[in-house]
Design an enzyme around this catalytic site. Structure first.
Site, PDB file in Angstrom:
ATOM      1  N   THR A 130       0.837  -1.214   0.000  1.00 36.42           N
ATOM      2  CA  THR A 130       0.000   0.000   0.000  1.00 36.42           C
ATOM      3  C   THR A 130       0.867   1.258   0.000  1.00 36.42           C
ATOM      4  OG1 THR A 130      -1.681  -1.198   1.256  1.00 36.42           O
ATOM      5  CG2 THR A 130      -1.845   1.202   1.268  1.00 36.42           C
ATOM      6  N   ARG A 136       8.050  -9.297  -1.642  1.00 35.90           N
ATOM      7  CA  ARG A 136       8.161 -10.728  -1.320  1.00 35.90           C
ATOM      8  C   ARG A 136       7.764 -11.584  -2.506  1.00 35.90           C
ATOM      9  NH1 ARG A 136       4.847 -11.573   3.957  1.00 35.90           N
ATOM     10  NH2 ARG A 136       3.568 -10.282   2.603  1.00 35.90           N
ATOM     11  N   GLY A 164      -0.368   9.044   9.664  1.00 33.38           N
ATOM     12  CA  GLY A 164      -0.403   8.985   8.194  1.00 33.38           C
ATOM     13  C   GLY A 164       0.139  10.235   7.529  1.00 33.38           C
ATOM     14  N   ILE A 166      -0.520  13.434   8.063  1.00 38.06           N
ATOM     15  CA  ILE A 166      -0.424  14.692   8.824  1.00 38.06           C
ATOM     16  C   ILE A 166       1.044  14.934   9.190  1.00 38.06           C
ATOM     17  CG2 ILE A 166      -1.180  15.960  10.874  1.00 38.06           C
ATOM     18  CD1 ILE A 166      -3.518  14.020  11.143  1.00 38.06           C
ATOM     19  N   LYS A 217       2.453   4.757  18.218  1.00 37.57           N
ATOM     20  CA  LYS A 217       2.492   6.161  17.770  1.00 37.57           C
ATOM     21  C   LYS A 217       2.584   7.113  18.958  1.00 37.57           C
ATOM     22  CE  LYS A 217      -0.100   5.012  13.598  1.00 37.57           C
ATOM     23  NZ  LYS A 217      -1.452   4.713  13.104  1.00 37.57           N
TER      24      LYS A 217
HETATM   25  P1  NDP Z   1       1.735  -3.911   2.885  1.00 35.28           P
HETATM   26  O1  NDP Z   1       1.505  -5.226   3.508  1.00 35.28           O
HETATM   27  O2  NDP Z   1       0.738  -3.378   1.939  1.00 35.28           O
HETATM   28  O3  NDP Z   1       3.158  -3.930   2.146  1.00 35.28           O
HETATM   29  C1  NDP Z   1       4.287  -4.559   2.696  1.00 35.28           C
HETATM   30  C2  NDP Z   1       5.321  -4.763   1.603  1.00 35.28           C
HETATM   31  O4  NDP Z   1       6.460  -5.411   2.144  1.00 35.28           O
HETATM   32  C3  NDP Z   1       4.814  -5.675   0.460  1.00 35.28           C
HETATM   33  O5  NDP Z   1       5.274  -5.207  -0.760  1.00 35.28           O
HETATM   34  C4  NDP Z   1       5.430  -7.042   0.790  1.00 35.28           C
HETATM   35  O6  NDP Z   1       5.702  -7.808  -0.365  1.00 35.28           O
HETATM   36  C5  NDP Z   1       6.731  -6.628   1.449  1.00 35.28           C
HETATM   37  N1  NDP Z   1       7.133  -7.641   2.424  1.00 35.28           N
HETATM   38  C6  NDP Z   1       6.422  -8.086   3.473  1.00 35.28           C
HETATM   39  N2  NDP Z   1       7.098  -9.047   4.135  1.00 35.28           N
HETATM   40  C7  NDP Z   1       8.258  -9.216   3.472  1.00 35.28           C
HETATM   41  C8  NDP Z   1       9.369 -10.064   3.646  1.00 35.28           C
HETATM   42  N3  NDP Z   1       9.410 -10.967   4.635  1.00 35.28           N
HETATM   43  N4  NDP Z   1      10.398  -9.965   2.775  1.00 35.28           N
HETATM   44  C9  NDP Z   1      10.369  -9.064   1.768  1.00 35.28           C
HETATM   45  N5  NDP Z   1       9.333  -8.231   1.546  1.00 35.28           N
HETATM   46  C10 NDP Z   1       8.296  -8.303   2.390  1.00 35.28           C
HETATM   47  O7  NDP Z   1       1.988  -2.876   4.090  1.00 35.28           O
HETATM   48  P2  NDP Z   1       1.723  -1.310   4.114  1.00 35.28           P
HETATM   49  O8  NDP Z   1       2.235  -0.683   2.884  1.00 35.28           O
HETATM   50  O9  NDP Z   1       0.327  -1.079   4.506  1.00 35.28           O
HETATM   51  O10 NDP Z   1       2.612  -0.881   5.372  1.00 35.28           O
HETATM   52  C11 NDP Z   1       4.003  -0.731   5.272  1.00 35.28           C
HETATM   53  C12 NDP Z   1       4.495   0.007   6.505  1.00 35.28           C
HETATM   54  O11 NDP Z   1       3.891   1.289   6.563  1.00 35.28           O
HETATM   55  C13 NDP Z   1       4.136  -0.681   7.835  1.00 35.28           C
HETATM   56  O12 NDP Z   1       5.162  -0.421   8.753  1.00 35.28           O
HETATM   57  C14 NDP Z   1       2.870   0.051   8.264  1.00 35.28           C
HETATM   58  O13 NDP Z   1       2.664   0.037   9.651  1.00 35.28           O
HETATM   59  C15 NDP Z   1       3.198   1.456   7.797  1.00 35.28           C
HETATM   60  N6  NDP Z   1       2.062   2.325   7.569  1.00 35.28           N
HETATM   61  C16 NDP Z   1       1.007   1.897   6.818  1.00 35.28           C
HETATM   62  C17 NDP Z   1      -0.035   2.753   6.532  1.00 35.28           C
HETATM   63  C18 NDP Z   1      -1.202   2.333   5.692  1.00 35.28           C
HETATM   64  O14 NDP Z   1      -2.115   3.139   5.518  1.00 35.28           O
HETATM   65  N7  NDP Z   1      -1.209   1.122   5.154  1.00 35.28           N
HETATM   66  C19 NDP Z   1      -0.035   4.128   7.047  1.00 35.28           C
HETATM   67  C20 NDP Z   1       1.129   4.476   7.829  1.00 35.28           C
HETATM   68  C21 NDP Z   1       2.130   3.603   8.067  1.00 35.28           C
HETATM   69  P3  NDP Z   1       4.486  -8.420  -1.239  1.00 35.28           P
HETATM   70  O15 NDP Z   1       3.711  -7.251  -1.729  1.00 35.28           O
HETATM   71  O16 NDP Z   1       5.131  -9.164  -2.332  1.00 35.28           O
HETATM   72  O17 NDP Z   1       3.699  -9.270  -0.279  1.00 35.28           O
HETATM   73  N1  HSE Z   2      -3.112   0.734  10.549  1.00 30.06           N
HETATM   74  C1  HSE Z   2      -2.789   2.117  10.720  1.00 30.06           C
HETATM   75  C2  HSE Z   2      -4.053   2.884  11.000  1.00 30.06           C
HETATM   76  C3  HSE Z   2      -2.113   2.640   9.485  1.00 30.06           C
HETATM   77  O1  HSE Z   2      -5.153   2.365  10.741  1.00 30.06           O
HETATM   78  O2  HSE Z   2      -3.973   4.010  11.479  1.00 30.06           O
HETATM   79  C4  HSE Z   2      -1.603   4.050   9.659  1.00 30.06           C
HETATM   80  O3  HSE Z   2      -0.565   4.106  10.571  1.00 30.06           O
END
Ligand code: NDP
Ligand code: HSE
Length: 437
Positions: free
Chosen positions: A13, A45, A134, A136, A205
């Site tokens: 994401t 992954r 996020g 902000i 957070k």
């Molecule tokens: P996703 O699960 O959407 O993406 C994670 C990515 O990391 C994927 O591309 C995945 O690969 C890859 N990945 C996961 N495990 C492994 C592994 N063991 N080895 C190699 N690659 C790996 O997560 P998000 O983008 O939602 O979140 C990412 C970070 O951002 C987290 O720390 C989350 O807390 C933070 N965050 C998320 C927000 C949100 O709105 N989603 C907002 C703010 C912070 P593949 O796609 O191939 O599975």
């Molecule tokens: N899972 C988190 C939330 C993503 O819902 O706020 C943003 O940090």
């Protein structure tokens, strides 16, 4: 202008959103940063998975270590999540002399003290704007915008998933599980959604916010944490009737006895701006001595909003690449040698007001027993509401009470005694109440 080469760990994401925002706004971003920012290598992954972004021109690998060990890369953006593999990769990146940008609040809350020390030794930056609220820019606001203030307290809606669930339950009467599923589909929830609904993500957070607000070390294990999984629709409705909204808040407050650090569902008067922050939106209210209250509002999760914060960090890193490491903004807002270990108050010592709901036998004398117990603990009751229970509970009434501010340990003692009364059925529901005035 020589571009700055970025290695991206994670194409989910936030990773996908980051590729999209960097590509869509490339001209504006270059004009701001002074140099183009290019993602040259990225890891995921499962390379066969469809992506929300176009990876043309990016070398995509399934080996994240190939990214952090690439000598052509100046900055690593960690968007994998968790604090095992991510920790190993970030440490390796720092050891290789690369700057790091991350959205990973678990990583910073649990390992930030160590990572910042390592980064300082190597003269690199670890930037983490996207880790809290996020899109902000709350880290920048507290760390730089409020640098002249003594911060007294802050309270934030800092988990988008929980706020989305509470809003949908209140406005549409939807079931908890169905709304959580939708939050997962929309990419808001953590890989393990228990982190959202049990308050752990908000506690990560709050750990970060408290540290940069008060100049204390990151100490996740000292936070009192309660999630939204036990909030019932009837409590949302009774709170409304009493003029309140239930929000999941992270609260950090400086008191003469120590610092309060707590995450829990909270009743807030509905007329407060923050009580009207709905859906996936987040808000952080900061009370400081010079400026007074300031409120920061925006999308708390999702691809593009979070990418906005990631890219802002990238621009910051690029702008300061040539500055002396000693003259950069300190990771935790205060100079590392000036971080001070102010005591954290145990929850039993925290003072707050309460919303209480109990199921009581419908007979004379019950309320007198309950109020006597509150009186013994010196707890004042501000309002009482009595409601007919559902048909299956005939013979009982729901009694809703609002207490005034009292030390948590006195309320614990009163509730223990009330729950022992024969005329009270089951556990008393307790939700803390804050005026935020
Ligand atoms: P996703 O699960 O959407 O993406 C994670 C990515 O990391 C994927 O591309 C995945 O690969 C890859 N990945 C996961 N495990 C492994 C592994 N063991 N080895 C190699 N690659 C790996 O997560 P998000 O983008 O939602 O979140 C990412 C970070 O951002 C987290 O720390 C989350 O807390 C933070 N965050 C998320 C927000 C949100 O709105 N989603 C907002 C703010 C912070 P593949 O796609 O191939 O599975
Ligand atoms: N899972 C988190 C939330 C993503 O819902 O706020 C943003 O940090």
């Amino acid at each position: 202008m020589k571009p700055v080469n970025v290695g991206l760990l994670g194409l989910g994401t936030v990773g996908g959103g980051t590729v999209n925002v960097l590509s869509r706004n490339a001209n504006e971003i270059t004009r701001r940063a002074g140099r183009p920012i290019h993602i040259v290598k990225a890891s995921a992954r499962d390379l066969s998975r469809p992506r929300i972004c176009d990876t043309t021109g990016i070398e995509v690998t399934s080996d994240p270590f190939a990214v952090v060990n690439d000598p052509n890369i100046d900055v690593i953006v960690e968007l994998i999540g968790g604090n095992e593999l991510a920790l190993e990769l970030v440490k390796k990146a720092i050891a290789n002399g690369k700057h790091v940008v991350t959205a990973n609040k678990a990583l910073i809350a649990l390992n930030g003290n160590e990572l910042f020390a390592l980064a300082q030794e190597k003269g690199v930056m670890v930037a983490f704007e996207a880790a809290v609220a996020g899109g902000i820019p709350i880290i920048k606001a507290i760390r730089e915008g409020l640098a002249g203030n003594r911060i007294e307290w802050l309270a934030g809606i800092i988990n988008g998933t929980s706020n989305f669930i509470l809003t949908e339950m209140r406005d549409k009467g939807r079931e908890f599980a169905a709304v959580l599923k939708e939050a997962q589909t929309l990419g808001y929830a953590e890989a393990d959604p228990k982190f959202d609904v049990e308050g752990i993500d908000a506690a990560h957070k709050l750990t970060i916010l408290a540290s940069i607000a008060f100049g204390i070390p990151l100490q996740f294990d000292r936070i009192y944490t309660e999630g939204i999984s036990r909030v019932r629709r009837e409590d949302v409705s009774y709170a409304e009737q009493l003029g309140y909204r239930i929000k999941h808040l992270g609260i950090a407050r400086r008191t003469s006895a120590g610092i309060e650090l707590r995450v829990h569902p909270t009743l807030i008067p509905y007329r407060r701006l923050i009580a009207n922050v709905d859906g996936v939106m987040n808000a952080v209210l900061v009370k400081s001595d010079a400026v007074g209250p300031t409120l920061y509002y925006g999308a708390g999760a999702g691809a593009d909003p979070t990418a906005s914060a990631v890219v802002a960090d990238l621009v910051d890193v690029v702008r300061t690449l040539t500055t002396d490491p000693e003259n950069r903004v300190p990771h935790l807002a205060f100079q590392p040698a000036a971080i001070s270990d102010i005591p954290i108050l145990p929850m039993a010592e925290v003072e707050t007001a309460y919303y209480l709901r109990m199921e009581a036998a419908d007979k004379p004398g019950v309320l007198a027993d309950v109020t006597r117990i509150f009186g013994d603990q010196d707890i004042s009751i501000e309002a009482i509401l009595q409601k007919e229970p559902p048909v299956e509970n005939v013979g009982t009434v729901s009694v809703i009470m609002l207490s005034q501010v009292v030390k948590e340990k006195r309320m614990n003692e009163a509730l223990k005694r009330i729950e022992r009364l024969d005329s009270i059925k089951g556990k008393v529901i307790r939700i803390r109440r804050e005026n935020l005035g």
